[in-house]
Design an enzyme around this catalytic site. Structure first.
Site, PDB file in Angstrom:
ATOM      1  N   GLU A 154      23.658  43.149  48.612  1.00 25.94           N
ATOM      2  CA  GLU A 154      23.002  42.316  47.596  1.00 25.94           C
ATOM      3  C   GLU A 154      21.532  42.713  47.439  1.00 25.94           C
ATOM      4  OE1 GLU A 154      23.946  38.089  47.975  1.00 25.94           O
ATOM      5  OE2 GLU A 154      26.043  38.527  47.576  1.00 25.94           O
ATOM      6  N   GLU A 193      32.749  40.784  48.753  1.00 28.06           N
ATOM      7  CA  GLU A 193      32.582  39.351  49.049  1.00 28.06           C
ATOM      8  C   GLU A 193      33.262  38.571  47.942  1.00 28.06           C
ATOM      9  OE1 GLU A 193      28.716  37.826  50.211  1.00 28.06           O
ATOM     10  OE2 GLU A 193      28.242  39.694  51.249  1.00 28.06           O
TER      11      GLU A 193
HETATM   12  O1  AHR Z   1      28.876  35.244  52.464  1.00 32.15           O
HETATM   13  C1  AHR Z   1      27.689  34.508  52.499  1.00 32.15           C
HETATM   14  C2  AHR Z   1      26.554  35.222  51.790  1.00 32.15           C
HETATM   15  O2  AHR Z   1      26.848  35.314  50.440  1.00 32.15           O
HETATM   16  C3  AHR Z   1      26.297  36.645  52.209  1.00 32.15           C
HETATM   17  O3  AHR Z   1      25.494  36.733  53.338  1.00 32.15           O
HETATM   18  C4  AHR Z   1      25.595  37.217  51.016  1.00 32.15           C
HETATM   19  O4  AHR Z   1      25.811  38.583  50.868  1.00 32.15           O
HETATM   20  C5  AHR Z   1      26.132  36.397  49.868  1.00 32.15           C
HETATM   21  O5  AHR Z   1      25.144  35.906  49.052  1.00 32.15           O
END
Ligand code: AHR
Length: 512
Positions: free
Chosen positions: A192, A316
């Site tokens: 991110e 994710e």
């Molecule tokens: O999964 C939780 C968080 O969500 C992670 O650390 C981040 O990459 C995302 O914003």
């Protein structure tokens, strides 16, 4: 009053037996494979995911290897998790790998500023993670630190892991107990980077990616699959710029993060366990957005990479709700209902159906965090409804993808509609066909007639996941409320497969 009650009961009964119809055509082998890596998981140093999840107190009376909890390992082995992403997430960009090697008592402590400000004692580091992967028989996927780490730091971590030379760093790995190189291959270059990974613009990140990736070296028999930090949900410009500015040969994959929020609002996401049918419906609308995101990001990737060499890596995904009342808000602990199972199944169907571009994905986050497969409480452990979907869907791993045409009835709530049914299918190495069907309609079963072109089969069996209420969960007192059952509601009629899928349920059928 009596009349109203009678009408309500009649409506409920009619609805309970209400049915609609869908038709499916399975057109056969596409030449594509559903990569097993689509079924990957994510475990960050966050809340009770690593510490008190995988890695427990040495005095906790459960079976362990070192401090790794073996009941958790055995449950995950059963569903064949193909890869595990670590150490973050946001934490990856504040993690310094040298803090997590060597004698544990001497490892420096740090503050986990991403998640709850807790003290990170670094007792779970590189060797512990790779020991966990070995126990799980899964491939490691390590996210390197671009946000607060240097090119040299990342480059040396890879040398430490993968080099068999007599360099000081490789020798250090040997002294720390692992003479052979680990041969880690999946490598994330930041996380991110548009947000917690450094608030970068895509142009800046693309340059950074090239600099870090240049010094992320391939050691003998250990080629890296480098994955660039990708877009936040519908940030198509991020994908466009990365694809334009980073040569295809430099990146194995480009990631995408998308979470399903019940309300769509980050400041009040919605409860994991208490929700109405309208909220459930809204959640499913948000879940189905994944299809649009994948289509649009993939279309941009197609412009720069028509040969589909660069993988879209959804590293994710999952439902993100409010945390359970009474738990640390920084720990992201949430319960897991039948709704979450329907989200998992629907999302995996989307990924299977886009296996030409999606080669890898990771659900967030395995144990005790977000849409977890497993929840633990001291010595107790439970399998969530989402776990059972991964159990049911493991048959698709590395199977041949079968193309599908679907005609679904609508599921309508509050004047809006979504397709009630979604589906994906594959054929395994032994020739067995597996069809995974989801019925999102909370009230109506769907009668489905399926034509299978060029596929010969004689018998059908299946498994189903459903429960009386969409809000049903497994608890430590009732851990098997939502669980897989045998499904006998499918039959062969002529050459067609006919099945009635109950409301709010997921089925995987096996044809042989
Ligand atoms: O999964 C939780 C968080 O969500 C992670 O650390 C981040 O990459 C995302 O914003």
């Amino acid at each position: 009053m009596k009349k109203i009650l009678f009408a309500a009961i009649m409506f409920w009964q009619l609805n309970a037996f209400a049915q609609s119809t869908a038709s499916i055509t399975i057109t056969g082998n596409t030449g594509q494979i559903i990569s097993r890596h689509i079924y990957g998981q994510f475990a960050e140093h966050l809340g009770r995911g690593i510490y008190d999840g995988f890695w427990v107190d040495k005095n906790l009376p459960v079976a362990k290897q070192d401090r790794i909890r073996l009941d958790v390992v055995n449950a995950l082995k059963k569903i064949k998790i193909p890869n595990l992403r670590w150490p973050g997430g946001c934490f990856a960009d504040e993690y310094h790998w040298r803090d997590g090697i060597g004698p544990r008592a001497q490892r420096p402590k740090m503050v986990n500023t991403s998640w709850g400000g807790v003290t990170e004692d670094n007792s779970f580091g590189t060797h512990e993670f790779l020991a966990l992967c070995k126990l799980l028989d899964t491939e490691p996927y390590i996210a390197g630190n671009v946000g607060s780490g240097t090119v040299e730091e990342m480059s040396k971590w890879i040398e430490y892991l993968n080099s068999n030379s007599s360099s000081t760093v490789a020798q250090m790995r040997k002294q720390n107990g692992h003479p052979e190189p680990y041969k880690v291959s999946f490598w994330g270059v930041g996380n991110e980077s548009w947000g917690c990974g450094g608030e970068m613009t895509p142009e800046y990140y693309a340059n950074e990616f090239k600099r870090y990736a240049t010094f992320a070296k391939n050691y003998p028999n250990a080629p890296l699959k480098k994955i660039a930090s990708g877009a936040n949900a519908s940030d198509y410009n991020w994908t466009e710029v990365c694809m334009k500015n980073i040569p295809n040969w430099m990146m194995w994959g480009l990631s995408l993060h998308y979470y399903t929020l019940p309300t769509g609002d980050w400041s009040k996401k919605g409860s994991a366990t208490k929700f109405s049918e309208q909220e459930y419906f809204n959640t499913m609308v948000n879940c189905l957005k994944m299809e649009e995101l994948v289509n649009k990001h993939a279309a941009i990737m197609d412009k720069y990479d028509p040969g589909k060499k660069v993988a879209l890596v959804v590293d994710e995904w999952g439902i993100w709700t409010d945390t359970e009342p009474g738990t640390n808000p920084g720990f992201l602990y949430q319960q897991n209902s039948l709704r979450d199972a329907l989200i998992a199944a629907t999302t995996l169907n989307i990924f299977n159906n886009h296996c030409d571009r999606i080669k890898m994905a990771e659900l967030a986050q395995t144990v005790n965090v977000l849409q977890a497969l497993i929840l633990t409480e001291k010595t107790k452990m439970l399998l969530t409804p989402t776990y059972h979907i991964f159990d049911m869907y493991k048959v698709h791993q590395d199977a041949k993808y079968l193309a599908i045409k679907l005609n679904s009835p609508d599921y309508e709530v509050g004047g809006k509609s979504i397709p009630a049914v979604n589906v994906s299918a594959s054929q395994d190495a032994a020739g067995k066909v597996h069809i995974s069907l989801v019925n999102l309609d909370a009230g109506k079963s769907v009668n489905i007639s399926t034509q299978l072109k060029d596929i010969h089969w004689a018998a059908v069996s299946g498994q189903i996941l459903t429960s009386p209420d969409i809000t049903d969960i497994n608890t430590f007192n009732a851990p098997a409320k939502v669980q897989l059952k045998n499904f006998t509601g499918a039959k062969k009629e002529g050459d067609d497969l006919v099945v009635t899928i109950p409301a709010k349920s997921v089925i995987t059928l096996e044809l042989k």
